[in-house]
Scaffold this motif. Structure first.
Motif: not given
Ligand code: SF4
Ligand code: SF4
Lengths: 470, 414
Positions: B337, B350, B369
């Motif tokens: 991400c 992530c 996300c």
């Molecule tokens: S929670 Fe969502 S925005 Fe935050 S790092 Fe993980 S995937 Fe990315």
């Protein structure tokens, strides 16, 4: 009440422009641009005064002038009791230490060939503060304080992001432990997520070092967020000054009201929020309107007392007057239209139809009504009622014969506003003064109104603000 | 049921710079419905402007659209293209990227019109404004007068340009009708005394007036889709309000479809029906205005909304997004991400790229996300210093500022 650290009185900065060859050849008078025209305000110790206005209103020139980065053409500036404009030698040096500036553009305000450390150290070097080692140490402290790392001492500006570069600018401004900092659009070049970091940093630094800020910005949300008091500027003049909550929750000046209304809110109700947009552009500071400078756009411009008229109609008539007075009406195309409408004549022979001696011209004579109709259609967005429609038609009728002055004087006679004749002023005994004839005005203004023999609002129509005088 | 006018799939645009490959737009997909105003919001470097330029094939060297489909619904175009570019056609849709370049460019004006932040990019400084708008009217007239075959459209467009550009330099308006139409358009966008102003050169206009003239020029083509990239960013707020008003009114009257690209969340809220939020070249959250503003799930969207100082209430601390916009240099991008290094909720998972999950709001609501799929799991949290080594290196050469014109494509946006 807290003392004023900075007192600005009648500050004036006029530029003279006589640049073009034609101007010089004709030997004409230089044109003066009234960038700042008689501005007075105080900045109190420890506060943030927000100076807000749109581009070209003179707010940045104002900031630069009071720091003596530019020479004013008039007025006084007192800093900590001393007359800044009189300072020289050591006194001027000590003023320069004490009053710093952070500019909008962290890219052009940093020397690309100087390391970050050298950039922040430069003011310390110039003012020979401490030993070399002490200066270096101070720079490291400053870098850490603004959220950078002392490891970055030897890096160059291009290696940093916009937000980081603005931090460098702030560290440099802090180096000499100033009391006062002018923040000139400090976050305008930054993205909103980074802007928030910088705004938080600025308010932390203010608390920590007892700083006084003059924040210059066009961004009303930023102004609201960190100012204690706000001054609103329009075309070189202040129109309203007051505590931040008053300005944002009960703005008085029609310009402030329009400005606040214009900002699109980041919320889902925004689509349904009705706003009355201001008409027209900001006039040129080369030739500012007489009287109140906002009158060419003001939705509340005040009609003469003996004229009964709907406010929107009055605004419309004032716009028509403005266009006639500046001769910004295309008469030829209206005639062409009229000629085209005539079955027999055809547009191409218009020139032959319109003889040189226009008064004698039978074509004009015959089609005057159609011509006036056409102008009305083109110039009026708001339908005028009864006698007002008549008056405007009779003025437009003068334009059949290109009698601009005749047209202008018909309208001026009927519709002259106090707003165009007498300049309103800020009352100096108020916490929330406003320069507008809708509010009770200082004696000097009232006297001018009496002299000029125009009707100003009186009695009930004046919006007084008795409760707040202090 | 609204139909899609434009359907973009996996659009990927890269810049091949000396420093390396910059992934400005990465597999972006979205639909624009007929008659809607779709907003794309993002900060600098998010890829929003490159996305706009990609749609109208205006990406400049060293940039290139690498892959992706730009499907445009237009049955007549589909019919004529089925002859000479059958690959491009799918039902009523035509993938404009598969059209021959000349045909694709001919769509500019009558099909896709653009307005940009800087009117100088659209208006020729040495020609009267009215004449330039009349030109656009002529192009549109020819386009609609001819049977809508790609071939003849392109020829007529090319011929028109040829005539206007070379054969008749300075001859003024080609026809009285197009002149009259140009004046009407200037009037429509709120220029006082349009007949006179039509004769003026661009530099005789104020900033706000020029922006209006550019809108008039875009409208002259009676476009199916208006792409407005930061149309009010350079303007003062009272003028911005006027321009948004005009755009809104015209949209309401004509039902024109608008793709509005801006960094300003207030402008989005005022104008848009649906929104996509871009970050580091991707659309990270999308949905109706209400989904995105009132019920955002992506921490970046939340951060963006939290960083705006509120005009309606007094100070208090802002909630900025910590850190800086990441590098878009391919060699520095990891397959995770892209927001993880700034995300307050970053978790182990992530580190693997999240797919797009449906959001809790309307059927359109979606976010890239994991939090859209399941709640935050504190025991999964990445250690706070997880990205520290990386960021002390990678912040260098990065940019979170808007005016990185000198960024040589490192931050290819803005
Ligand atoms: S929670 Fe969502 S925005 Fe935050 S790092 Fe993980 S995937 Fe990315
Ligand atoms: S003085 Fe007149 S024109 Fe000026 S702001 Fe007040 S009402 Fe409007």
């Amino acid at each position: 009440m807290t003392e004023s650290l900075l007192e600005v009185r009648d500050l004036e900065k006029h530029f003279y422009e006589r640049d073009t060859l034609v101007d010089r050849a004709l030997g004409g008078e230089p044109v003066s641009i009234q960038a700042v025209d008689g501005v007075s305000f105080d900045v109190r110790e420890g506060e943030t005064l927000g100076l807000v206005g749109e581009s070209g209103c003179g707010k940045s020139t104002c900031g630069e002038t009071l720091l003596r980065l530019q020479d004013p053409t008039g007025g006084t500036v007192r800093f900590d009791g001393e007359d800044v404009l009189d300072l020289s030698g050591d006194d001027l040096r000590s003023f320069r230490r004490n009053a710093q500036v952070v500019f909008q553009d962290p890219f052009s305000s940093l020397d690309p060939r100087m390391t970050v450390g050298a950039t922040v150290r430069q003011p310390l070097d110039v003012h020979s503060v401490g030993t070399k080692a002490e200066r270096t140490e101070r720079v490291c402290e400053l870098l850490e304080r603004v959220g950078l790392s002392s490891d970055q001492y030897d890096r160059y500006p291009h290696e940093f992001s916009g937000g980081q570069r603005q931090r460098i600018g702030i560290a440099r401004a802090l180096a000499l432990e100033p009391d006062f900092i002018v923040l000139d659009e400090p976050t305008s070049a930054l993205d909103v997520s980074v802007q928030a970091q910088i705004l938080n940093l600025l308010s932390d630094l203010q608390d920590e070092f007892d700083l006084t800020y003059l924040l210059i910005s066009h961004d009303l949300s930023v102004i609201r967020h960190i100012s204690d008091r706000v001054a609103v500027m329009y075309l070189g003049e202040l129109v309203e000054v007051g505590p931040v909550a008053d300005i944002f929750e009960s703005p008085k000046h029609p310009y402030t009201q329009a400005l606040l209304e214009s900002v699109p809110r980041a919320s889902t109700d925004e689509r349904d929020r009705e706003i009355e947009t201001l008409s027209g552009d900001v006039p040129s500071p080369r030739n500012p309107p007489s009287g109140c400078r906002f009158r060419t756009r003001c939705p509340s411009v005040i009609p003469p007392e003996d004229v009964t008229i709907d406010q929107r109609e009055y605004r419309q008539i004032m716009d028509v007057r403005e266009r006639i007075e500046s001769r910004e009406v295309d008469l030829d195309s209206a005639w062409e239209y009229v000629a085209d409408e005539q079955p027999s004549s055809g547009g191409s022979s218009l020139r032959s139809l319109l003889g040189d001696d226009v008064r004698e011209d039978p074509f004009r004579e015959r089609h005057a009504e159609a011509f006036v109709d056409r102008l009305e259609e083109r110039m009026l967005d708001v339908e005028l009622s009864g006698s007002h429609a008549q008056t405007v038609r009779s003025a437009l009728h003068e334009l059949c014969y290109e009698d601009w002055e005749g047209a202008a004087s018909i309208l001026a006679e009927e519709y002259e506003s106090v707003c165009e004749v007498v300049s309103p002023a800020l009352q100096d005994d108020r916490t929330h003064p406003v320069a507008c004839h809708l509010y009770d005005q200082p004696d000097s203004v009232t006297a001018n109104v009496a002299d000029a023999d125009v009707s100003a609002p009186v009695g009930d129509t004046v919006r007084t603000d008795g409760a707040e005088s202090d | 049921m609204p139909r899609d006018l434009l359907s973009v799939r996996d659009l990927t645009t890269r810049f091949f710079t000396q420093e390396g490959q910059v992934n400005a737009v990465e597999k972006v997909s979205f639909d624009v419905e007929e008659g809607e105003v779709l907003g794309i919001v993002g900060e600098s470097g998010s890829g929003k402007s490159v996305t706009a330029l990609s749609l109208v094939d205006l990406v400049e060297d060293p940039g290139r659209i690498v892959t992706g489909e730009i499907n445009y619904r237009n049955s007549e175009l589909a019919e004529s293209a089925s002859e000479n570019a059958p690959d491009a056609v799918d039902g009523d849709f035509v993938d404009v990227r598969k059209l021959p370049e000349r045909h694709r460019r001919a769509l500019r004006g009558p099909d896709f019109a653009t307005i940009f932040q800087d009117p100088a990019s659209s208006l020729n400084p040495s020609l009267p404004v009215g004449e330039q708008i009349a030109e656009a009217v002529e192009v549109q007239r020819r386009a609609s007068a001819n049977p809508r075959s790609t071939r003849s459209r392109t020829q007529s467009y090319g011929l028109g340009k040829f005539l206007l550009g070379t054969a008749l330099p300075g001859q003024g308006y080609l026809t009285e009708e197009s002149k009259a139409r140009a004046i009407e358009l200037l009037e429509l966008v709120g220029i006082p005394d349009p007949a006179e102003r039509a004769e003026a050169l661009p530099h005789e206009y104020s900033g706000g007036m020029l922006q209006r003239a550019m809108i008039a020029q875009a409208l002259a083509g009676e476009p199916e889709l208006l792409i407005a990239d930061e149309p009010t960013t350079a303007l003062d707020v009272t003028i911005q309000a006027q321009i948004l008003d005009i755009l809104g009114d015209i949209q309401e009257e004509t039902g024109m479809t608008i793709l509005l690209i801006t960094h300003n969340l207030g402008v989005i809220a005022r104008m848009c029906d649906r929104v996509g939020v871009m970050y580091a070249g991707e659309i990270v959250e999308r949905g109706s205005l209400e989904d995105v503003f009132d019920n955002p799930v992506h921490p970046y969207t939340q951060g963006l909304l939290g960083s705006i100082p509120d005009l309606e209430s007094a100070g208090g601390r802002l909630q900025p997004i910590e850190g800086n916009v990441p590098s878009l240099l391919d060699q520095e991008m990891e397959d995770r991400c892209y927001f993880a290094d700034r995300c307050p909720n970053a978790m182990e998972e992530c580190l693997e790229k999240p797919p797009e999950f449906p959001g809790p709001g309307s059927p359109d609501h979606a976010a890239k996300c994991y939090l859209a799929d399941h709640p935050y799991e504190p025991e999964q949290a990445l250690p706070e210093d997880y990205f520290d080594d990386e960021s002390s290196d990678t912040t260098v050469g990065r940019d979170d500022g808007k005016d990185d014109a000198s960024g040589e494509g490192v931050s290819a946006d803005d």
